[in-house]
Design an enzyme around this catalytic site. Structure first.
Site, PDB file in Angstrom:
ATOM      1  N   ASP A   1      -6.021  -7.370   3.970  1.00 21.17           N
ATOM      2  CA  ASP A   1      -7.158  -6.747   3.280  1.00 21.17           C
ATOM      3  C   ASP A   1      -8.052  -7.846   2.702  1.00 21.17           C
ATOM      4  OD1 ASP A   1      -8.710  -4.687   2.072  1.00 21.17           O
ATOM      5  OD2 ASP A   1      -7.735  -5.140   0.162  1.00 21.17           O
TER       6      ASP A   1
ATOM      7  N   LYS B   1       3.662 -15.570   2.906  1.00 24.31           N
ATOM      8  CA  LYS B   1       3.899 -16.295   1.652  1.00 24.31           C
ATOM      9  C   LYS B   1       5.401 -16.523   1.566  1.00 24.31           C
ATOM     10  CE  LYS B   1       2.458 -17.990  -2.314  1.00 24.31           C
ATOM     11  NZ  LYS B   1       1.627 -19.214  -2.387  1.00 24.31           N
TER      12      LYS B   1
ATOM     13  N   ASP C   1      -2.389 -18.525   0.823  1.00 20.35           N
ATOM     14  CA  ASP C   1      -3.363 -19.228  -0.036  1.00 20.35           C
ATOM     15  C   ASP C   1      -4.060 -20.325   0.759  1.00 20.35           C
ATOM     16  OD1 ASP C   1      -0.866 -20.454   0.063  1.00 20.35           O
ATOM     17  OD2 ASP C   1      -0.901 -21.151  -2.004  1.00 20.35           O
TER      18      ASP C   1
ATOM     19  N   TYR D   1       0.813  -1.218   0.000  1.00 25.23           N
ATOM     20  CA  TYR D   1       0.000   0.000   0.000  1.00 25.23           C
ATOM     21  C   TYR D   1       0.843   1.263   0.000  1.00 25.23           C
ATOM     22  CZ  TYR D   1      -4.567  -2.173   0.740  1.00 25.23           C
ATOM     23  OH  TYR D   1      -5.732  -2.860   0.595  1.00 25.23           O
TER      24      TYR D   1
ATOM     25  N   ASP E   1     -11.812  -9.499   4.348  1.00 27.23           N
ATOM     26  CA  ASP E   1     -13.082  -9.496   3.618  1.00 27.23           C
ATOM     27  C   ASP E   1     -13.678 -10.905   3.549  1.00 27.23           C
ATOM     28  OD1 ASP E   1     -13.208  -6.782   3.098  1.00 27.23           O
ATOM     29  OD2 ASP E   1     -13.709  -7.061   0.977  1.00 27.23           O
TER      30      ASP E   1
END
Ligand code: IPM
Ligand code: MG
Length: 368
Positions: free
Chosen positions: A254, A197, A230, A146, A258
């Site tokens: 983020d 990751k 993942d 970001y 959600d």
């Protein structure tokens, strides 16, 4: 004991933002009266309201109001009226990101809470969540993709166009968010999952090593695990309660938050806290508190929006920025009691009779 003065900025924003904010403030007024707390809040324009009245999603005057406060109670911003603006000027991005940067709101706490009585609201089969859902996402909020530099679009010599975002993390930033995650985990089941990751990304390798080392030295009491992002996305949909608290970097957080919101059923029930690096005048973290749901333009002006997420955001503000744990818990319990005893706005009614925004807040007040 002197009565604490709760000095906060009220940034209600757009569409249902002001509707649910008004009810949350009415509930807070009531609690304040019961407990002898003194409120001192100041409203300011933000988002589309800022663009319409001041030509800016985050006007200077609004920033000044926030700077003078000990916390920000935020509604929600954006909607169809401003959708034609370039992405950088969209109310969500042009208000939230500068606020996060200005106050270094590095720690985003998003509870994923679904009461057992509301399991029907979840797209997950009820047998996967017989007792509802109760997990917490801790998202790093001021680093990673970001804010990393370079962040730009350039035309290459051959005429092709290239865009770059940079994912960058310092060890100190990872330790800082981890401390919040550790505190959160200690107040719950002492179980922490760090999501990264590390099989691909350099930042994630540093993330995992930092988390491992820091927890070994400072939080050996926690059951720490690591998961690739993942897989975490999959596990959230398969068995969300295998997590208790998970901590992750900005972009992963983020997306996962959600996903967590949708499995928790109604957005109208989810609150969030974004804690700053700085302390407020009470020596507690300055923070921004907001519902997860957004401005819901389709139901704006009808008086039917669910105010619970905004009320629960007030509870988070009382807890984190004003140190009023008992009052926060009292408010959370009142929301739970109101909803589980059957008072429901349309988003959580499932064919039963539903009430409007004001009546929902009245039910919370009655259960205080
Ligand atoms: C959120 C939102 C924001 C984000 C947007 C509106 C900039 O999606 O708070 O999760 O991406 O952080
Ligand atoms: Mg988001």
């Amino acid at each position: 004991m002197p009565k604490p003065i709760l000095k906060f900025a009220v940034l209600a924003g757009d569409y249902i933002g002001p509707e649910v904010m008004a009810e949350a403030l009415r509930v807070l007024d009531h609690v304040a009266r019961l407990e002898g707390l003194v409120l001192s809040h100041q409203a300011a324009d933000v988002g589309g309201a800022g663009i319409d009245r001041h030509g800016q999603a985050l006007p200077e005057s609004t920033l000044r109001v926030c700077e003078q406060a000990d916390a920000i109670l935020f509604g929600s911003v954006g909607g169809p009226k401003w959708e034609k603006l370039p992405p950088k000027e969209q109310p969500e991005r042009a208000a939230l990101l500068p606020l996060r940067r200005h106050f270094t709101l590095f720690a985003n706490i998003r509870p994923g809470l679904l009461y057992r009585e509301l399991t029907d609201a979840s797209p997950l089969k009820s047998e996967r969540i017989p007792d509802g859902i109760d997990i917490v996402c801790i998202r790093e909020l001021t680093g990673g993709l970001y804010f990393g530099k370079p962040k730009e679009t350039t035309t290459l010599p051959d005429g092709d166009v290239q865009a770059v975002d940079t994912m960058v993390y310092k060890k100190s930033e990872i330790e800082r968010i981890l401390q919040v995650a550790i505190t959160t985990a200690r107040a719950r089941k002492r179980k922490l999952c760090s999501v990264d990751k590390a099989n691909v990304l350099e930042t994630s390798v540093l993330w995992r090593k930092t988390v491992t080392d820091y927890c070994a030295a400072h939080a050996p009491d926690l059951a720490l695990s690591h998961m690739y992002v993942d897989n975490a996305a999959m596990q959230l949909a398969r068995d969300p309660n295998q997590f208790d608290v998970f901590v992750t970097e900005n972009m992963f957080g983020d997306i996962l938050s959600d996903e967590m919101a949708v499995i928790c059923g109604s957005l109208g029930m989810l609150s969030s806290a974004s804690l700053g690096a700085g302390k407020n005048s009470l020596g507690l973290p300055f923070g921004l508190y907001e519902p997860a749901g957004g401005t819901a333009p389709d139901i704006a002006g009808k008086g039917i929006a669910n105010p619970c997420a905004q009320i629960l955001s007030v509870a988070l503000m009382l807890r984190h920025s004003f140190g009023l744990e008992t009052t926060a818990t009292r408010l959370e319990a009142a929301v739970k009691k109101a909803v589980t005893s059957g008072t429901r706005t349309g988003d959580i009614a499932f064919g039963r009779p539903s009430v409007g925004t004001r009546a929902m807040a009245d039910a919370v007040i009655a259960n205080l």
